[in-house]
Design a protein around this motif. Sequence first.
Motif, PDB file in Angstrom:
ATOM      1  N   LYS A  29       0.854  -1.186   0.000  1.00 40.95           N
ATOM      2  CA  LYS A  29       0.000   0.000   0.000  1.00 40.95           C
ATOM      3  C   LYS A  29       0.890   1.236   0.000  1.00 40.95           C
ATOM      4  O   LYS A  29       1.809   1.361   0.819  1.00 40.95           O
ATOM      5  CB  LYS A  29      -0.891  -0.004   1.239  1.00 40.95           C
ATOM      6  N   VAL A  30       0.626   2.159  -0.936  1.00 38.45           N
ATOM      7  CA  VAL A  30       1.464   3.347  -1.067  1.00 38.45           C
ATOM      8  C   VAL A  30       0.645   4.590  -0.729  1.00 38.45           C
ATOM      9  O   VAL A  30      -0.414   4.819  -1.308  1.00 38.45           O
ATOM     10  CB  VAL A  30       2.059   3.474  -2.480  1.00 38.45           C
ATOM     11  N   GLU A  31       1.150   5.367   0.212  1.00 35.51           N
ATOM     12  CA  GLU A  31       0.523   6.640   0.594  1.00 35.51           C
ATOM     13  C   GLU A  31       1.446   7.770   0.164  1.00 35.51           C
ATOM     14  O   GLU A  31       2.658   7.715   0.379  1.00 35.51           O
ATOM     15  CB  GLU A  31       0.302   6.682   2.103  1.00 35.51           C
ATOM     16  N   VAL A  32       0.876   8.788  -0.461  1.00 40.32           N
ATOM     17  CA  VAL A  32       1.677   9.897  -0.987  1.00 40.32           C
ATOM     18  C   VAL A  32       1.233  11.205  -0.336  1.00 40.32           C
ATOM     19  O   VAL A  32       0.041  11.487  -0.214  1.00 40.32           O
ATOM     20  CB  VAL A  32       1.543  10.003  -2.518  1.00 40.32           C
ATOM     21  N   ALA A  33       2.212  11.985   0.092  1.00 37.82           N
ATOM     22  CA  ALA A  33       1.964  13.320   0.617  1.00 37.82           C
ATOM     23  C   ALA A  33       2.867  14.299  -0.125  1.00 37.82           C
ATOM     24  O   ALA A  33       3.813  13.893  -0.802  1.00 37.82           O
ATOM     25  CB  ALA A  33       2.231  13.364   2.113  1.00 37.82           C
ATOM     26  N   TYR A  34       2.569  15.579  -0.028  1.00 38.53           N
ATOM     27  CA  TYR A  34       3.388  16.611  -0.671  1.00 38.53           C
ATOM     28  C   TYR A  34       4.011  17.486   0.415  1.00 38.53           C
ATOM     29  O   TYR A  34       3.388  17.796   1.433  1.00 38.53           O
ATOM     30  CB  TYR A  34       2.548  17.470  -1.608  1.00 38.53           C
ATOM     31  N   GLY A  35       5.257  17.864   0.215  1.00 35.67           N
ATOM     32  CA  GLY A  35       5.938  18.698   1.187  1.00 35.67           C
ATOM     33  C   GLY A  35       7.156  19.359   0.578  1.00 35.67           C
ATOM     34  O   GLY A  35       7.514  19.103  -0.574  1.00 35.67           O
ATOM     35  N   PRO A  36       7.812  20.245   1.344  1.00 33.35           N
ATOM     36  CA  PRO A  36       9.006  20.944   0.835  1.00 33.35           C
ATOM     37  C   PRO A  36      10.155  19.968   0.635  1.00 33.35           C
ATOM     38  O   PRO A  36      10.397  19.096   1.466  1.00 33.35           O
ATOM     39  CB  PRO A  36       9.320  21.950   1.958  1.00 33.35           C
ATOM     40  N   MET A  37      10.837  20.106  -0.507  1.00 29.52           N
ATOM     41  CA  MET A  37      11.970  19.244  -0.836  1.00 29.52           C
ATOM     42  C   MET A  37      13.124  20.121  -1.319  1.00 29.52           C
ATOM     43  O   MET A  37      12.960  21.329  -1.541  1.00 29.52           O
ATOM     44  CB  MET A  37      11.578  18.246  -1.926  1.00 29.52           C
ATOM     45  N   GLN A  38      14.285  19.498  -1.493  1.00 29.75           N
ATOM     46  CA  GLN A  38      15.439  20.246  -1.988  1.00 29.75           C
ATOM     47  C   GLN A  38      15.171  20.827  -3.371  1.00 29.75           C
ATOM     48  O   GLN A  38      15.553  21.946  -3.677  1.00 29.75           O
ATOM     49  CB  GLN A  38      16.670  19.347  -2.031  1.00 29.75           C
ATOM     50  N   ASP A  39      14.522  20.033  -4.227  1.00 32.55           N
ATOM     51  CA  ASP A  39      14.170  20.515  -5.557  1.00 32.55           C
ATOM     52  C   ASP A  39      12.985  19.692  -6.061  1.00 32.55           C
ATOM     53  O   ASP A  39      12.579  18.716  -5.437  1.00 32.55           O
ATOM     54  CB  ASP A  39      15.356  20.411  -6.526  1.00 32.55           C
ATOM     55  N   GLU A  40      12.434  20.083  -7.196  1.00 35.23           N
ATOM     56  CA  GLU A  40      11.233  19.435  -7.715  1.00 35.23           C
ATOM     57  C   GLU A  40      11.507  18.054  -8.285  1.00 35.23           C
ATOM     58  O   GLU A  40      10.588  17.328  -8.658  1.00 35.23           O
ATOM     59  CB  GLU A  40      10.600  20.312  -8.793  1.00 35.23           C
ATOM     60  N   HIS A  41      12.784  17.668  -8.340  1.00 32.22           N
ATOM     61  CA  HIS A  41      13.131  16.345  -8.862  1.00 32.22           C
ATOM     62  C   HIS A  41      13.451  15.353  -7.741  1.00 32.22           C
ATOM     63  O   HIS A  41      13.971  14.276  -8.002  1.00 32.22           O
ATOM     64  CB  HIS A  41      14.341  16.457  -9.799  1.00 32.22           C
ATOM     65  N   SER A  42      13.144  15.728  -6.504  1.00 34.02           N
ATOM     66  CA  SER A  42      13.456  14.871  -5.369  1.00 34.02           C
ATOM     67  C   SER A  42      12.225  14.099  -4.908  1.00 34.02           C
ATOM     68  O   SER A  42      11.084  14.464  -5.222  1.00 34.02           O
ATOM     69  CB  SER A  42      13.993  15.706  -4.196  1.00 34.02           C
ATOM     70  N   ILE A  43      12.463  13.059  -4.151  1.00 31.25           N
ATOM     71  CA  ILE A  43      11.394  12.284  -3.537  1.00 31.25           C
ATOM     72  C   ILE A  43      11.951  11.698  -2.246  1.00 31.25           C
ATOM     73  O   ILE A  43      13.146  11.416  -2.150  1.00 31.25           O
ATOM     74  CB  ILE A  43      10.879  11.177  -4.483  1.00 31.25           C
ATOM     75  N   ARG A  44      11.100  11.546  -1.237  1.00 31.25           N
ATOM     76  CA  ARG A  44      11.571  11.050   0.052  1.00 31.25           C
ATOM     77  C   ARG A  44      10.707   9.881   0.520  1.00 31.25           C
ATOM     78  O   ARG A  44       9.483   9.964   0.516  1.00 31.25           O
ATOM     79  CB  ARG A  44      11.517  12.170   1.101  1.00 31.25           C
ATOM     80  N   VAL A  45      11.350   8.799   0.903  1.00 35.29           N
ATOM     81  CA  VAL A  45      10.655   7.665   1.509  1.00 35.29           C
ATOM     82  C   VAL A  45      10.595   7.933   3.010  1.00 35.29           C
ATOM     83  O   VAL A  45      11.618   7.928   3.687  1.00 35.29           O
ATOM     84  CB  VAL A  45      11.374   6.336   1.222  1.00 35.29           C
ATOM     85  N   GLU A  46       9.402   8.186   3.539  1.00 33.00           N
ATOM     86  CA  GLU A  46       9.272   8.567   4.942  1.00 33.00           C
ATOM     87  C   GLU A  46       9.143   7.358   5.867  1.00 33.00           C
ATOM     88  O   GLU A  46       9.798   7.310   6.909  1.00 33.00           O
ATOM     89  CB  GLU A  46       8.081   9.511   5.131  1.00 33.00           C
ATOM     90  N   THR A  47       8.279   6.419   5.545  1.00 29.48           N
ATOM     91  CA  THR A  47       8.138   5.216   6.371  1.00 29.48           C
ATOM     92  C   THR A  47       7.962   3.996   5.485  1.00 29.48           C
ATOM     93  O   THR A  47       7.427   4.088   4.380  1.00 29.48           O
ATOM     94  CB  THR A  47       6.930   5.295   7.331  1.00 29.48           C
ATOM     95  N   VAL A  48       8.426   2.878   5.992  1.00 22.82           N
ATOM     96  CA  VAL A  48       8.275   1.597   5.306  1.00 22.82           C
ATOM     97  C   VAL A  48       7.776   0.589   6.336  1.00 22.82           C
ATOM     98  O   VAL A  48       8.446   0.356   7.349  1.00 22.82           O
ATOM     99  CB  VAL A  48       9.600   1.102   4.700  1.00 22.82           C
ATOM    100  N   ARG A  49       6.617   0.024   6.105  1.00 21.70           N
ATOM    101  CA  ARG A  49       6.086  -0.992   7.009  1.00 21.70           C
ATOM    102  C   ARG A  49       6.405  -2.367   6.441  1.00 21.70           C
ATOM    103  O   ARG A  49       6.051  -2.677   5.303  1.00 21.70           O
ATOM    104  CB  ARG A  49       4.581  -0.824   7.188  1.00 21.70           C
ATOM    105  N   LEU A  50       7.086  -3.184   7.228  1.00 21.59           N
ATOM    106  CA  LEU A  50       7.590  -4.467   6.767  1.00 21.59           C
ATOM    107  C   LEU A  50       6.783  -5.629   7.348  1.00 21.59           C
ATOM    108  O   LEU A  50       6.251  -5.538   8.458  1.00 21.59           O
ATOM    109  CB  LEU A  50       9.052  -4.634   7.168  1.00 21.59           C
ATOM    110  N   GLU A  51       6.719  -6.704   6.579  1.00 19.05           N
ATOM    111  CA  GLU A  51       6.147  -7.943   7.096  1.00 19.05           C
ATOM    112  C   GLU A  51       7.269  -8.668   7.833  1.00 19.05           C
ATOM    113  O   GLU A  51       8.219  -9.165   7.234  1.00 19.05           O
ATOM    114  CB  GLU A  51       5.608  -8.813   5.961  1.00 19.05           C
ATOM    115  N   ASP A  52       7.157  -8.726   9.120  1.00 17.58           N
ATOM    116  CA  ASP A  52       8.210  -9.322   9.939  1.00 17.58           C
ATOM    117  C   ASP A  52       7.565  -9.855  11.208  1.00 17.58           C
ATOM    118  O   ASP A  52       7.237  -9.083  12.111  1.00 17.58           O
ATOM    119  CB  ASP A  52       9.269  -8.274  10.279  1.00 17.58           C
TER     120      ASP A  52
END
Length: 286
Positions: free
Chosen positions: A61-84
Motif C-alpha cells: 500500500k502506497v501513501e503519498v503526501a506533498y511537502g518541501p523538498m530540496q528541488d522538484e526532482h526529489s522524492i523522500r521515503v518517509e516510512t516503510v512498514r515491513l512484514e516481519d
Amino acid sequence: MHGQRLIRAVLDQVSAVARRHGAKRVLAVRLCLPEGGHLEKEGFLEQLELASHGTVAQGAKVEVAYGPMQDEHSIRVETVRLEDPDRKRLRLSLFGAVQGVGFRPFVHHLACELELAGWVFNGSAGVQIEVEGPESRLRQFERRVAAEKPQAAVIAATEATWLEPRGETTFAIRNSDAAQAKSAWLLPDMAACAECLKETLDPSQRRADYPFTNCTRCGPRFSITTAIPYDRPNTTMSCFEMCPACAREYSDPMDRRFHAQPNACPACGPRLWLEENGARVQAPAL
C-alpha cells in the motif's frame, strides 16, 4: 524518463530497508513528493505499481503526501512498514529524575547502536520512548536503558507497553509534550565535569575562562528552570540564541553537548563582569 528514475530510486530505498531488517515483504510505504512539482500523483502510483512487480514491494500500500523538498526532482521515503513476524514495538514511560541529565541523547545513541527505529521526547511526567525492531533487541534495549542510564539520572518507575509496529525506519528526538500532568522531578545544578573544566583551562579552546561552560553531564538545571518539560524554551537560557558553533554541537548526536539545554559560549551566552560605583572595572570579561 525522470519519473522512471524516481521510481527506481524509491524501489531501491525500500528494498534496502527490507534487506537491512531481513524482511521478505513490504506491506506499506509512505512517500513525500515535492510541492508544486511536475509529477502527477495517479500516473506516478500506476507506474510504481507496475515497476514493483517481482520485488519485495509488490502489492504494498502506497501513501503519498506533498511537502518541501530540496528541488522538484526529489522524492523522500518517509516510512516503510515491513512484514516481519518478529518485529514489535515497545513503549517505555520513565518517571523520576530523567530530564536534564542527557537521557534523550543517551536513548538516541542506544537505539541507533541497536538499529531500532522510533522516537524519544520529554513529557511533563518524565521521558517517553517508543522503539521498534526485533523483539530480542527491544528487550536488550529495555535492560540497557535501566543498566546504563546517565549517572545523574534516577528512574523511580518504568511502565512498559507492547504495541503494533508502525514501520518506522529511523530514530529521532521529538519535540517535548507538556500535555501530561506535571510530575517530572527537577534536578539540582551539577558541578562542572572534568571535560568542561579542562576546556575552560585551555587557552586554545573557545570556552577558555568561560564560567558558564556546561554539557549534558553538568551545569545548571534547577536554578534556570522556569517550567517543565525541561527544554531550553522553559529555562532562563531561552533569551540566548545559540551561535552557529554551539548550534552544531547541540544538533550533533556524537557531541557531548547534543541536546544540552544550557549550551552556550562567550560569543552567545551569559557574560559576567565586575562593576564599582556604577562603572565596569577594567579587567578581562569572564
